[in-house]
Design a protein around this motif. Structure first.
Motif, PDB file in Angstrom:
ATOM      1  N   VAL A  22       0.833  -1.199   0.000  1.00 47.20           N
ATOM      2  CA  VAL A  22       0.000   0.000   0.000  1.00 47.20           C
ATOM      3  C   VAL A  22       0.875   1.260   0.000  1.00 47.20           C
ATOM      4  N   LYS A  23       1.867   1.241   0.878  1.00 43.86           N
ATOM      5  CA  LYS A  23       2.688   2.446   1.092  1.00 43.86           C
ATOM      6  C   LYS A  23       3.688   2.675  -0.045  1.00 43.86           C
ATOM      7  N   ASP A  24       4.309   1.583  -0.512  1.00 42.27           N
ATOM      8  CA  ASP A  24       5.414   1.729  -1.461  1.00 42.27           C
ATOM      9  C   ASP A  24       5.018   1.441  -2.902  1.00 42.27           C
ATOM     10  N   VAL A  25       3.818   0.866  -3.111  1.00 43.16           N
ATOM     11  CA  VAL A  25       3.387   0.577  -4.485  1.00 43.16           C
ATOM     12  C   VAL A  25       2.136   1.384  -4.844  1.00 43.16           C
ATOM     13  N   LEU A  26       1.046   1.184  -4.104  1.00 42.63           N
ATOM     14  CA  LEU A  26      -0.222   1.819  -4.502  1.00 42.63           C
ATOM     15  C   LEU A  26      -0.155   3.349  -4.458  1.00 42.63           C
ATOM     16  N   SER A  94       0.022  14.240   0.746  1.00 41.86           N
ATOM     17  CA  SER A  94       1.110  14.500   1.703  1.00 41.86           C
ATOM     18  C   SER A  94       0.576  14.518   3.127  1.00 41.86           C
ATOM     19  N   LEU A  95      -0.716  14.813   3.267  1.00 41.08           N
ATOM     20  CA  LEU A  95      -1.337  14.829   4.592  1.00 41.08           C
ATOM     21  C   LEU A  95      -2.049  13.513   4.889  1.00 41.08           C
ATOM     22  N   ASP A  96      -1.963  12.551   3.939  1.00 34.71           N
ATOM     23  CA  ASP A  96      -2.647  11.260   4.072  1.00 34.71           C
ATOM     24  C   ASP A  96      -4.139  11.461   4.340  1.00 34.71           C
ATOM     25  N   GLY A 147      -9.212   1.194   3.819  1.00 33.43           N
ATOM     26  CA  GLY A 147      -9.285   1.520   2.395  1.00 33.43           C
ATOM     27  C   GLY A 147     -10.728   1.355   1.924  1.00 33.43           C
ATOM     28  N   SER A 148     -11.140   2.100   0.912  1.00 32.59           N
ATOM     29  CA  SER A 148     -12.538   2.042   0.484  1.00 32.59           C
ATOM     30  C   SER A 148     -12.892   0.639  -0.011  1.00 32.59           C
ATOM     31  N   VAL A 149     -14.175   0.303   0.057  1.00 30.20           N
ATOM     32  CA  VAL A 149     -14.634  -0.990  -0.455  1.00 30.20           C
ATOM     33  C   VAL A 149     -14.219  -1.146  -1.917  1.00 30.20           C
TER      34      VAL A 149
END
Ligand SMILES: [Mg+2]
Length: 248
Positions: A22-26, A94-96, A147-149
């Motif tokens: 999630v963090k490094d790819v998506l 940047s603010l997630d 994460g959204s459905v």
């Protein structure tokens, strides 16, 4: 002796899927493909709706004096609008932030990436065989992730094992409430028509396990990397293989 349950509720990040996917790819995928996605889809109705949502969110952020807010320049030239959208999205990321506008556009960019094979949903090697085994045993499988459905379904539709959506009986996101609040788990129990003691919840986050536990659901903590805690009040496992659950 295995646990006897009717349903298994699963977190995604850190449980079925590496946090790094999630963090490094998506998320980086959105950043690197944002401009080309805008260019490719600029005149579609879907893009117009995405822009409208972003502009409405930015207007609201301006009214609310959100620090650093980047306006979406709907009335300016196409190039200026495009640039302002890119700046706004990068600022929100940047603010997630988890605004509907941002999540909607991110979902569309990921869909594009999954569809053309550039993205493949990651799941740990132990996950697929165990999900199959549990489903075959008659257990119902549900996802609960922040994460959204829509994003959850994309991930499980496009894994290295193919489309796994058929394994699941339902998907929940923070529409039922935050993952650290017990009321969210009660809402899910209502939705799936189960008593608390019929459900086990797999997660890597202690606070989520605690909230599920308060609702009466049995939590099991995934500790994918790193040592098990000697003081945890919950069962801990490093892999789905170690989870012994049967259909009641
Ligand atoms: Mg997690």
């Amino acid at each position: 002796m295995g646990l006897k349950k009717k349903a298994i509720l699963l977190d995604i990040e850190g449980t079925t899927t590496s946090i790094s996917f999630v963090k490094d790819v998506l998320f980086p995928y959105v950043k690197t493909h944002l401009e080309s996605y805008l260019n490719k889809n600029w005149n579609t109705d879907e893009m117009k709706l995405d822009i409208k949502l972003l502009a409405e969110q930015a207007d609201q952020d301006i009214v609310n004096n959100v620090p650093g807010v980047v306006p979406v320049k709907e009335t300016e030239s196409e190039q200026a609008l495009k640039q302002s959208i890119i700046s706004n999205v990068l600022w929100q990321m940047s603010l997630d932030r988890k605004t509907k506008a941002l999540k909607t556009l991110q979902g569309h960019i990921w869909l594009d990436g999954y569809n053309d094979g550039q993205l493949v949903g990651h799941i740990y090697p132990d996950v697929f065989p165990c999900l199959l085994k549990w489903k075959d045993a008659g257990l119902k499988l549900y996802i609960y992730s922040s994460g959204s459905v829509a994003a959850q379904k994309l991930l499980f539709k496009h894994t290295e094992h193919g489309d796994l959506l058929h394994l699941f009986s339902g998907f929940f996101d923070t529409g039922v409430g935050p993952k650290v609040e017990s009321t969210s788990y009660r809402n899910i129990l209502n939705e799936v028509s189960c008593d608390p003691d019929q459900v086990v919840f797999l997660t890597d986050i202690v606070k989520e396990a605690e909230a599920a536990n308060v609702s009466g659901i049995t939590p099991i903590l995934l500790v994918r990397d790193g040592p098990l805690s000697s003081t945890s009040q919950f069962t801990q496992v490093s892999s789905f293989d170690q989870i012994d659950v049967e259909c009641s």
